[in-house]
Enzyme design. Sequence first.
Site, PDB file in Angstrom:
ATOM      1  N   ASN A   9       0.867  -1.180   0.000  1.00 33.01           N
ATOM      2  CA  ASN A   9       0.000   0.000   0.000  1.00 33.01           C
ATOM      3  C   ASN A   9       0.902   1.227   0.000  1.00 33.01           C
ATOM      4  O   ASN A   9       1.513   1.539   1.016  1.00 33.01           O
ATOM      5  CB  ASN A   9      -0.879  -0.047   1.264  1.00 33.01           C
ATOM      6  CG  ASN A   9      -1.719   1.200   1.447  1.00 33.01           C
ATOM      7  OD1 ASN A   9      -1.789   2.055   0.556  1.00 33.01           O
ATOM      8  ND2 ASN A   9      -2.356   1.317   2.599  1.00 33.01           N
ATOM      9  N   TRP A  10       0.968   1.877  -1.136  1.00 35.24           N
ATOM     10  CA  TRP A  10       1.906   3.013  -1.269  1.00 35.24           C
ATOM     11  C   TRP A  10       1.402   4.272  -0.587  1.00 35.24           C
ATOM     12  O   TRP A  10       2.133   5.243  -0.443  1.00 35.24           O
ATOM     13  CB  TRP A  10       2.175   3.311  -2.748  1.00 35.24           C
ATOM     14  CG  TRP A  10       2.960   2.248  -3.470  1.00 35.24           C
ATOM     15  CD1 TRP A  10       3.270   0.982  -3.026  1.00 35.24           C
ATOM     16  CD2 TRP A  10       3.540   2.351  -4.768  1.00 35.24           C
ATOM     17  NE1 TRP A  10       3.999   0.308  -3.974  1.00 35.24           N
ATOM     18  CE2 TRP A  10       4.177   1.122  -5.060  1.00 35.24           C
ATOM     19  CE3 TRP A  10       3.584   3.362  -5.741  1.00 35.24           C
ATOM     20  CZ2 TRP A  10       4.853   0.890  -6.266  1.00 35.24           C
ATOM     21  CZ3 TRP A  10       4.239   3.128  -6.935  1.00 35.24           C
ATOM     22  CH2 TRP A  10       4.874   1.904  -7.184  1.00 35.24           C
ATOM     23  N   LYS A  11       0.122   4.307  -0.233  1.00 39.89           N
ATOM     24  CA  LYS A  11      -0.489   5.496   0.368  1.00 39.89           C
ATOM     25  C   LYS A  11      -0.215   6.718  -0.519  1.00 39.89           C
ATOM     26  O   LYS A  11      -0.134   6.577  -1.734  1.00 39.89           O
ATOM     27  CB  LYS A  11      -0.002   5.667   1.811  1.00 39.89           C
ATOM     28  CG  LYS A  11      -0.195   4.365   2.609  1.00 39.89           C
ATOM     29  CD  LYS A  11      -0.007   4.514   4.085  1.00 39.89           C
ATOM     30  CE  LYS A  11      -0.226   3.153   4.747  1.00 39.89           C
ATOM     31  NZ  LYS A  11      -0.109   3.217   6.207  1.00 39.89           N
ATOM     32  N   HIS A  96      -9.475   0.964   4.909  1.00 40.80           N
ATOM     33  CA  HIS A  96      -8.194   1.151   5.603  1.00 40.80           C
ATOM     34  C   HIS A  96      -8.394   2.098   6.782  1.00 40.80           C
ATOM     35  O   HIS A  96      -9.190   3.040   6.706  1.00 40.80           O
ATOM     36  CB  HIS A  96      -7.156   1.722   4.625  1.00 40.80           C
ATOM     37  CG  HIS A  96      -5.783   1.739   5.210  1.00 40.80           C
ATOM     38  ND1 HIS A  96      -5.368   2.723   6.073  1.00 40.80           N
ATOM     39  CD2 HIS A  96      -4.763   0.863   5.104  1.00 40.80           C
ATOM     40  CE1 HIS A  96      -4.126   2.448   6.460  1.00 40.80           C
ATOM     41  NE2 HIS A  96      -3.732   1.324   5.885  1.00 40.80           N
ATOM     42  N   GLU A  98      -6.821   4.530   7.843  1.00 40.02           N
ATOM     43  CA  GLU A  98      -6.637   5.963   7.556  1.00 40.02           C
ATOM     44  C   GLU A  98      -7.882   6.547   6.891  1.00 40.02           C
ATOM     45  O   GLU A  98      -8.203   7.720   7.088  1.00 40.02           O
ATOM     46  CB  GLU A  98      -5.370   6.167   6.710  1.00 40.02           C
ATOM     47  CG  GLU A  98      -4.124   5.943   7.575  1.00 40.02           C
ATOM     48  CD  GLU A  98      -2.919   5.378   6.838  1.00 40.02           C
ATOM     49  OE1 GLU A  98      -2.860   5.440   5.599  1.00 40.02           O
ATOM     50  OE2 GLU A  98      -2.015   4.849   7.531  1.00 40.02           O
ATOM     51  N   GLU A 168      -5.374  -5.151  10.599  1.00 42.94           N
ATOM     52  CA  GLU A 168      -4.345  -4.139  10.816  1.00 42.94           C
ATOM     53  C   GLU A 168      -4.630  -3.391  12.113  1.00 42.94           C
ATOM     54  O   GLU A 168      -5.417  -2.434  12.117  1.00 42.94           O
ATOM     55  CB  GLU A 168      -4.342  -3.135   9.656  1.00 42.94           C
ATOM     56  CG  GLU A 168      -4.089  -3.750   8.304  1.00 42.94           C
ATOM     57  CD  GLU A 168      -3.528  -2.732   7.320  1.00 42.94           C
ATOM     58  OE1 GLU A 168      -2.448  -2.981   6.787  1.00 42.94           O
ATOM     59  OE2 GLU A 168      -4.151  -1.677   7.126  1.00 42.94           O
ATOM     60  N   GLY A 174       2.355   2.172  10.762  1.00 45.24           N
ATOM     61  CA  GLY A 174       3.285   3.286  10.604  1.00 45.24           C
ATOM     62  C   GLY A 174       3.976   3.702  11.888  1.00 45.24           C
ATOM     63  O   GLY A 174       4.592   4.762  11.948  1.00 45.24           O
ATOM     64  N   SER A 214       3.442  -2.289  10.296  1.00 44.94           N
ATOM     65  CA  SER A 214       4.898  -2.326  10.511  1.00 44.94           C
ATOM     66  C   SER A 214       5.531  -3.682  10.195  1.00 44.94           C
ATOM     67  O   SER A 214       6.445  -4.116  10.896  1.00 44.94           O
ATOM     68  CB  SER A 214       5.249  -1.871  11.926  1.00 44.94           C
ATOM     69  OG  SER A 214       4.781  -0.552  12.148  1.00 44.94           O
ATOM     70  N   GLY A 235       2.908  -1.182   4.273  1.00 46.51           N
ATOM     71  CA  GLY A 235       2.940   0.252   3.972  1.00 46.51           C
ATOM     72  C   GLY A 235       4.363   0.709   3.697  1.00 46.51           C
ATOM     73  O   GLY A 235       4.901   0.533   2.607  1.00 46.51           O
ATOM     74  N   GLY A 236       5.005   1.268   4.710  1.00 45.03           N
ATOM     75  CA  GLY A 236       6.337   1.864   4.558  1.00 45.03           C
ATOM     76  C   GLY A 236       7.345   0.996   3.820  1.00 45.03           C
ATOM     77  O   GLY A 236       8.053   1.477   2.920  1.00 45.03           O
TER      78      GLY A 236
HETATM   79  P1  PGA Z   1       2.865   0.159   7.654  1.00 49.56           P
HETATM   80  O1  PGA Z   1       1.401   0.349   6.997  1.00 49.56           O
HETATM   81  O2  PGA Z   1       3.436  -1.114   7.081  1.00 49.56           O
HETATM   82  O3  PGA Z   1       3.629   1.378   7.212  1.00 49.56           O
HETATM   83  O4  PGA Z   1       2.673   0.084   9.111  1.00 49.56           O
HETATM   84  C1  PGA Z   1       0.551  -0.740   6.819  1.00 49.56           C
HETATM   85  C2  PGA Z   1      -0.759  -0.290   6.238  1.00 49.56           C
HETATM   86  O5  PGA Z   1      -1.232   0.795   6.593  1.00 49.56           O
HETATM   87  O6  PGA Z   1      -1.362  -0.993   5.414  1.00 49.56           O
END
Ligand code: PGA
Length: 252
Positions: A9-11, A96, A98, A168, A174, A214, A235-236
Amino acid sequence: MRRKIVAGNWKMNKNVIDAQQLMAELKDYKNNTTTNCEVWIAPPSIYLMMAKDLYENDEVGVFSQDMSEHESGAYTGEISAGMLESIEATGSIIGHSERRQYHGETDSHCNKKVKLALEHGLIPIYCNGETLEQRKSGQHLDVVKNQTEVALFTLSAEEIKKVVIAYEPVWAIGTGETATPEQAQEIHAHIRQLIAGKYGQEVADEVSILYGGSVKPDNAVEIFSQPDIDGGLIGGAALNKNDFAKIIEAFN
Ligand code: PGA
């Protein structure tokens, strides 16, 4: 056998040059490596067509990070399931944390989106998970139960088999803090049990449940080796080809 998946997930990251470069690196990697899991990415929607053009053999699955709960019409800024279908996207992330936190999304929105995605032949990656306060007060199992039931349990057995769930925990996204493999496994088993209770064990055994929060090259092996964890939503660490590849290789 349920599918094993590593999804990135590149956000809201990367300009067009950087996005193109990472997509090309992943194509090259996929074409030169045998992976034991499917590899999916969810870049910002402005780059989805570029990804579809690049991955002409579907080497990498292409997902949006969200989609509208409506078919079409006056919804400025949104993209629809029909649009995703028309570019032959693989699917969409839905719900998600967010989106829930900053855009007020609820599980009843997710329910509409999941249904719409399935009607358009898209794979929904439905996300759920508890906040830190909910975990601290011991509500995590109930929270995830309620989320799963509201968002998914109006689906038929055939439909739910096509959904990918991503657990999640909000406190792990994050933050560099990861659920322990045991904490993650507990919730994954719980979700699978809920599905089994509603649809039967055979159906539950076919649903892929990913962990997100993470996941990094150094913890992926331990997390993915849990019996009810079928991969990760990253994510990251998905923003860098080498890190993402190491996570994919946790399945080797
Ligand atoms: P993260 O994000 O790996 O940066 O914690 C995961 C996600 O939000 O899908």
